[in-house]
Each structure stands twice: as structure tokens, then as C-alpha cells.
Design an enzyme around this catalytic site. Sequence first.
Site, PDB file in Angstrom:
ATOM      1  N   HIS A 126      -1.664   0.840   8.867  1.00  0.00           N
ATOM      2  CA  HIS A 126      -2.982   1.376   9.136  1.00  0.00           C
ATOM      3  C   HIS A 126      -4.029   0.362   9.085  1.00  0.00           C
ATOM      4  O   HIS A 126      -5.260   0.605   9.247  1.00  0.00           O
ATOM      5  CB  HIS A 126      -3.455   2.414   8.101  1.00  0.00           C
ATOM      6  CG  HIS A 126      -2.473   3.488   8.218  1.00  0.00           C
ATOM      7  ND1 HIS A 126      -2.249   4.745   7.151  1.00  0.00           N
ATOM      8  CD2 HIS A 126      -1.508   4.045   8.938  1.00  0.00           C
ATOM      9  CE1 HIS A 126      -1.289   5.502   7.369  1.00  0.00           C
ATOM     10  NE2 HIS A 126      -0.868   5.057   8.547  1.00  0.00           N
ATOM     11  N   THR A 194       3.042   7.488  -2.377  1.00  0.00           N
ATOM     12  CA  THR A 194       2.522   8.130  -1.220  1.00  0.00           C
ATOM     13  C   THR A 194       2.916   9.585  -1.358  1.00  0.00           C
ATOM     14  O   THR A 194       3.704   9.867  -1.754  1.00  0.00           O
ATOM     15  CB  THR A 194       3.021   7.474   0.020  1.00  0.00           C
ATOM     16  OG1 THR A 194       2.577   8.047   1.370  1.00  0.00           O
ATOM     17  CG2 THR A 194       4.539   7.267   0.190  1.00  0.00           C
TER      18      THR A 194
HETATM   19  N1  APR Z   1       1.361   5.874  -9.470  1.00  0.00           N
HETATM   20  C1  APR Z   1       2.287   6.429  -8.654  1.00  0.00           C
HETATM   21  N2  APR Z   1       2.049   7.236  -7.754  1.00  0.00           N
HETATM   22  C2  APR Z   1       0.486   7.672  -7.706  1.00  0.00           C
HETATM   23  C3  APR Z   1      -0.494   7.271  -8.695  1.00  0.00           C
HETATM   24  C4  APR Z   1       0.004   6.156  -9.596  1.00  0.00           C
HETATM   25  N3  APR Z   1      -0.563   5.383 -10.423  1.00  0.00           N
HETATM   26  N4  APR Z   1      -1.496   7.701  -8.526  1.00  0.00           N
HETATM   27  C5  APR Z   1      -1.497   8.526  -7.454  1.00  0.00           C
HETATM   28  N5  APR Z   1      -0.009   8.544  -7.070  1.00  0.00           N
HETATM   29  C6  APR Z   1       0.382   9.485  -5.907  1.00  0.00           C
HETATM   30  C7  APR Z   1      -0.131  10.768  -5.684  1.00  0.00           C
HETATM   31  O1  APR Z   1       0.820  11.580  -6.573  1.00  0.00           O
HETATM   32  C8  APR Z   1       0.207  10.941  -4.179  1.00  0.00           C
HETATM   33  O2  APR Z   1       1.437  11.771  -4.048  1.00  0.00           O
HETATM   34  O3  APR Z   1       0.197   8.819  -4.850  1.00  0.00           O
HETATM   35  C9  APR Z   1       0.083   9.586  -3.638  1.00  0.00           C
HETATM   36  C10 APR Z   1      -1.128   9.204  -3.127  1.00  0.00           C
HETATM   37  O4  APR Z   1      -1.307   9.976  -1.826  1.00  0.00           O
HETATM   38  P1  APR Z   1      -2.374  10.056  -0.784  1.00  0.00           P
HETATM   39  O5  APR Z   1      -3.689  10.112  -1.481  1.00  0.00           O
HETATM   40  O6  APR Z   1      -2.174  11.106   0.132  1.00  0.00           O
HETATM   41  O7  APR Z   1      -2.220   8.678  -0.076  1.00  0.00           O
HETATM   42  P2  APR Z   1      -1.358   8.134   0.998  1.00  0.00           P
HETATM   43  O8  APR Z   1      -0.080   8.769   0.950  1.00  0.00           O
HETATM   44  O9  APR Z   1      -1.403   6.751   0.867  1.00  0.00           O
HETATM   45  O10 APR Z   1      -2.157   8.702   2.339  1.00  0.00           O
HETATM   46  C11 APR Z   1      -1.396   8.534   3.613  1.00  0.00           C
HETATM   47  O11 APR Z   1      -3.301   9.413   4.686  1.00  0.00           O
HETATM   48  O12 APR Z   1      -5.890   9.438   4.341  1.00  0.00           O
HETATM   49  C12 APR Z   1      -4.683   8.911   5.451  1.00  0.00           C
HETATM   50  O13 APR Z   1      -4.682   6.891   6.477  1.00  0.00           O
HETATM   51  C13 APR Z   1      -4.649   7.396   5.176  1.00  0.00           C
HETATM   52  O14 APR Z   1      -3.112   5.935   4.369  1.00  0.00           O
HETATM   53  C14 APR Z   1      -3.379   7.207   4.162  1.00  0.00           C
HETATM   54  C15 APR Z   1      -2.569   8.165   4.786  1.00  0.00           C
END
Ligand code: APR
Length: 247
Positions: A126, A194
Site C-alpha cells: 500500500h 491483519t
Molecule cells: N498483535 C497482533 N495483532 C493485533 C495487535 C497486536 N498487538 N493489535 C491489533 N491486532 C490485530 C487486530 O485484531 C486486527 O485483526 O490486527 C488487526 C488489524 O486489522 P486492521 O485494523 O483491519 O488493519 P489491516 O488488516 O492492516 O487493514 C488492512 O485496510 O484500512 C485499510 O489500507 C488499509 O492497510 C490497511 C488495510
Amino acid sequence: MDEVQELREAIRRARGIVVLTGAGVSAESGVPTFRDGDGLWKQRRVEEVATPGAFREDPRMVWEWYDMRRRAILQCAPNPGHHALARLLMAREDVTLVTQNVDGLHDRAVMEAGGTLPHPRLLHLHGTLFVVRCSVCRWEEPNSEPIEDLPRCPRCDALARPGVVWFGEMLPEHALEAAFDAARVADLALVVGTSAVVHPAASIPRVVVESGGQLAEVNLDPTPLTPLARWSLRGASGEILPQVIVE
Ligand code: APR
């Protein structure tokens, strides 16, 4: 053997590992999410800001938003999870680290481990906050400075924009191709922090499994990939990764 020991062994034995990270890997670094905010900043929805239309309409507002996030993230540091992944990436040629994050913390962990950037097997699906690129031609350059005036392209004088992928835009082709190429020949997908709901990123670990590999997940919560996981470690990546990566 408990799951941590099993996964440690699986990482050691694997021939070809694709790591996919999301925002969760940076949570313990205190990277402010869009939902944080001390009230000094108008609560804006990402869709209002992270889109080509928003930039066309109000480039100053969009740059104010990204400048605030850049400054905030520069106050954060890679956490033990980033450092463990950087060690793995640098210790083994058969490891590819694919991130959805734009915070540059994997890059900083690679540099702190003595690596140089850009690392050929660290793929940013991204983009990154710390590149400024032209909104018209192909000019771009690394940039971590505070943004005072609207930056312009030194080549064609068009407005310059943050080097991130906005909603509705294509992902960088090289990163995407390299990620899927690595997934097709990997034994192991390690999916960290993620929610696995945004594609094509979330399809990469599926390709590893479809090609006969196994999947390990490190997350606080279950995700759509959990049913495919041979190992699903519930917890904070900053605590778990240093236990399973002992390169
Ligand atoms: N350790 C492990 N997992 C964690 C932690 C941690 N300390 N804190 C949060 N999480 C997990 C949450 O449970 C969730 O499943 O990380 C994940 C974060 O998910 P999102 O906030 O949806 O982030 P992401 O998956 O990176 O989003 C994907 O969506 O908003 C768009 O482009 C943006 O790159 C992003 C994409």
C-alpha cells in the site's frame, strides 16, 4: 510441544516463508490509528481523506492529515515484533516480508538490524507515508520532513502527493507480483496483525495454502484466515514473534 514451539520449529524447517503484516504489528509501537486523536484534529473518515477525489478537491486538507500522521509515526519506534521479522528477513534469502502498512516501521527495523533500504524482499503493498511522489509523472523521492507548503514535482511542477495507495487505486505491480510469486513457492505463510479482509493482500496467504504450504496466524482475534491456519496464536505480535523467530 506447545503451539509456540511447534511454530518455531516450522519456521526453522520451512523452505520459503511469506510473511504478511497489517496494522496490528505496529499497534504496540503506539502508531495512532485513524480513530485515535486528541480532539485537536477534526474527526475525518478515511474515505474522506485517502482518495484521489479528496486530493483533487482539497489537497491542503489531505496533506495536513498525512503530515499529522507522518509526524506522529516518527515519534513511534519499531517494537520487538518488527525487530524479530527484520532478523528473519535478513538471516534468510527465502523469506519475503509483505506489508500492508505504510508506517515505515519494518524499514526502520531493517535499518536498525544493519540492513540497507530499499530491501528487495520487503514489499509495500500500500506504499509508504515517507515517500512523496508526483500526482502526474513518475517522479518520487523519500521524504520524512514536515510538510509546510503544498509540495510540487521538481520535474513537471504538478502537485506532489503522499506515496500511499488510496482507496480505488491500483496496488504497485512489482510488489504485488513479487508477493504472489513468493507465495506460490513458499512452505509457510506467517500472517501477523491483519484482519485479512482487504484484498488482494488477504489472498496472498491463501495462495501459499493452495500451493501445498501451511499457514500460521498471530493475532489478538480470529480472522477469515483462521480456519486455514495450522497454527493460530492468540496474542500480541510484539510478544509472540520474538518467541517463534529465534534466528
Ligand atoms: N498483535 C497482533 N495483532 C493485533 C495487535 C497486536 N498487538 N493489535 C491489533 N491486532 C490485530 C487486530 O485484531 C486486527 O485483526 O490486527 C488487526 C488489524 O486489522 P486492521 O485494523 O483491519 O488493519 P489491516 O488488516 O492492516 O487493514 C488492512 O485496510 O484500512 C485499510 O489500507 C488499509 O492497510 C490497511 C488495510
